[in-house]
Write a protein that holds these residues in place. Structure first.
Motif: not given
Length: 103
Positions: A70-78
């Motif tokens: 989830e952290a990687v997915q959210r960071a990728a969205t940013i």
């Protein structure tokens, strides 16, 4: 096909390190209290070795895998919103507060 996850032995080793450090901290605090004139009441629950159930370790591995995914997915969205193709540490720093609240 099962998704890759962390090895339970690795997570158990990390837990043991944390438990050992906390036990040492408690001993230091109790030692300081004993110097103030207080005495211990024998073997307490705090002094017993800590262990982890196999199912608890598996669950911890899965929770850690979900958290990191989830952290990687959210960071990728940013990063994508900024037009960058690479996740930078600042992207993770920006999503971490909300992520910790969500978990």
């Amino acid at each position: 096909m099962e998704e890759p996850t962390f090895e339970p032995d690795l997570i158990h080793a990390i837990f043991k390190i944390v438990w050992s450090r906390r036990a040492l901290e408690r001993q230091m605090i109790e030692g300081a209290d004993a110097l103030d004139g207080e005495t211990g009441a024998g073997t307490s629950k705090k002094n017993r070795p800590t262990s982890a159930n196999g199912n608890a370790l598996k669950l911890s591995c899965e929770l850690l895998r979900n958290f990191i995914t989830e952290a990687v997915q959210r960071a990728a969205t940013i990063a994508e919103a900024e037009g960058v193709s690479k996740i930078e540490p600042t992207h993770l720093e920006r999503v971490l507060p909300q992520l910790l609240l969500d978990f």
